[in-house]
Scaffold this active site. Structure first.
Site, PDB file in Angstrom:
ATOM      1  N   THR A 137      38.178  40.650  48.577  1.00 15.07           N
ATOM      2  CA  THR A 137      37.986  41.966  49.096  1.00 15.07           C
ATOM      3  C   THR A 137      36.527  41.922  49.883  1.00 15.07           C
ATOM      4  O   THR A 137      35.597  41.798  48.973  1.00 15.07           O
ATOM      5  CB  THR A 137      38.262  43.155  48.417  1.00 15.07           C
ATOM      6  OG1 THR A 137      39.548  43.369  48.051  1.00 15.07           O
ATOM      7  CG2 THR A 137      37.771  44.553  49.102  1.00 15.07           C
TER       8      THR A 137
ATOM      9  N   LYS B  66      42.366  47.241  54.021  1.00 12.18           N
ATOM     10  CA  LYS B  66      42.110  47.438  52.666  1.00 12.18           C
ATOM     11  C   LYS B  66      41.040  48.435  52.383  1.00 12.18           C
ATOM     12  O   LYS B  66      41.103  49.339  51.490  1.00 12.18           O
ATOM     13  CB  LYS B  66      41.699  46.061  52.114  1.00 12.18           C
ATOM     14  CG  LYS B  66      41.251  46.128  50.622  1.00 12.18           C
ATOM     15  CD  LYS B  66      42.202  46.625  49.700  1.00 12.18           C
ATOM     16  CE  LYS B  66      41.938  46.578  48.057  1.00 12.18           C
ATOM     17  NZ  LYS B  66      41.414  45.418  47.739  1.00 12.18           N
TER      18      LYS B  66
ATOM     19  N   LYS C 236      32.501  49.366  44.643  1.00 11.65           N
ATOM     20  CA  LYS C 236      32.486  48.150  45.604  1.00 11.65           C
ATOM     21  C   LYS C 236      33.044  48.452  46.937  1.00 11.65           C
ATOM     22  O   LYS C 236      32.506  48.259  47.961  1.00 11.65           O
ATOM     23  CB  LYS C 236      32.848  46.740  44.868  1.00 11.65           C
ATOM     24  CG  LYS C 236      33.011  45.686  45.997  1.00 11.65           C
ATOM     25  CD  LYS C 236      33.899  44.440  45.600  1.00 11.65           C
ATOM     26  CE  LYS C 236      34.138  43.454  46.589  1.00 11.65           C
ATOM     27  NZ  LYS C 236      34.825  42.253  46.045  1.00 11.65           N
TER      28      LYS C 236
END
Length: 289
Positions: free
Chosen positions: A86, A161, A236
């Site tokens: 990611t 995502k 994050k």
């Protein structure tokens, strides 16, 4: 297929094991982890040498760029660099451009489902890249996960995502706030769950990943908030969402507020190694104002 797998941490190792169990020829590499049951190369280029597909599962975009620079020259022409990290959209697109320049195909395919999904082979993959590369990699997605969606060109897996996890972070905070309010109002938690889980407050964070111990399906709340998805990782992803929002000139006040709350939770209150649902005991201990 012959597969190289780089990044064998809590997510990568079980994903690699599932591919091995399905009969694929896999060699892995990690700078620190040495998981059992996986043949290990001495370097990332060695793991990539001659592979049909090289899967990377890495912490951030800078590391992805560094690893891509190492492995692309070692990969055979026409092979696929399948990145399941990611990272920010720009880093994914840059890795894809580098792969194309090296005569390779590239897919960005971040995952949802946490360590439990990685172990069980029930991850969801959000994929960006060429349809023909996606078709080649589809049998691997079907081993490692229960669903994959081709979302568009390079970087669009990361875009999906980031948007998904912005919703997840905001929704978990709202779910935890609601349980904490219910407690202070004297509403029984099971009654709260029974109502919300079957009415307009329905959400994944309530119904599948309830932050209240002993309520709903088993979740990290039932294990002392040991992480299925750590708060530091949620932070994050929320930072990535706000970085993307700034670049796209998108107004995301709830995403911004969620990021700020998780920043406090992780960096000031030291809860980065707790599951992101541990916001519930945090709110229980706090008062208005």
């Amino acid at each position: 297929m012959k597969i190289g797998f780089i990044g064998l941490g809590n997510m990568g190792a079980p994903m690699a094991r599932n591919l091995i169990a399905a009969g694929h020829d896999l060699i892995g590499f990690d700078t620190a982890a040495t998981p059992e049951g996986i043949a290990l190369a001495a370097s990332a280029p060695e793991a990539a040498d001659g592979a049909d597909v090289v899967i990377t599962m890495l912490p951030n975009g800078a590391i992805l760029a560094a690893v891509a620079a190492q492995i692309h020259p070692a990969m055979r022409p026409g092979a696929i660099h399948l990145d399941c990290s990611t990272v920010d959209v720009a880093s994914a697109q840059q890795a894809a451009e580098a792969a194309t320049a090296a005569g390779l195909s590239a897919l960005d395919a971040p995952v949802s489902g946490g360590t439990g999904g990685a172990t069980a082979g029930t991850l969801t993959f959000m994929v960006g890249g060429p349809p023909e590369a996606y078709d080649t990699a589809l049998p691997l997605f079907e081993i490692m996960g229960q669903k994959s969606v081709l979302c568009g060109g390079a970087g669009m897996g990361q875009a999906a995502k980031i948007c998904n996890n912005m919703i997840l972070g905001v929704t978990m905070i709202a779910t935890c706030e609601a349980f904490a309010l219910a407690d202070k109002l004297g509403l029984d938690r099971q009654s709260m769950f029974d109502v919300v889980s079957t009415s307009s407050g329905y959400s994944w964070t309530m119904n599948a990943y309830c932050p209240a111990p002993g309520i709903g399906p088993k979740s990290p709340a039932d294990n002392g908030y040991a992480p299925g998805f750590a708060s530091a990782l949620m932070l994050k992803d929320l930072r990535l969402s706000q970085q993307a929002a700034e670049a796209a000139d998108a107004d995301t006040p709830m995403g911004q507020a969620a990021m700020q709350l998780y920043e406090t939770f992780v960096e000031t209150e030291g809860a980065g190694d707790k599951d992101f649902s541990a916001m519930l005991p945090r709110f229980e201990q706090r008062h208005r104002g």
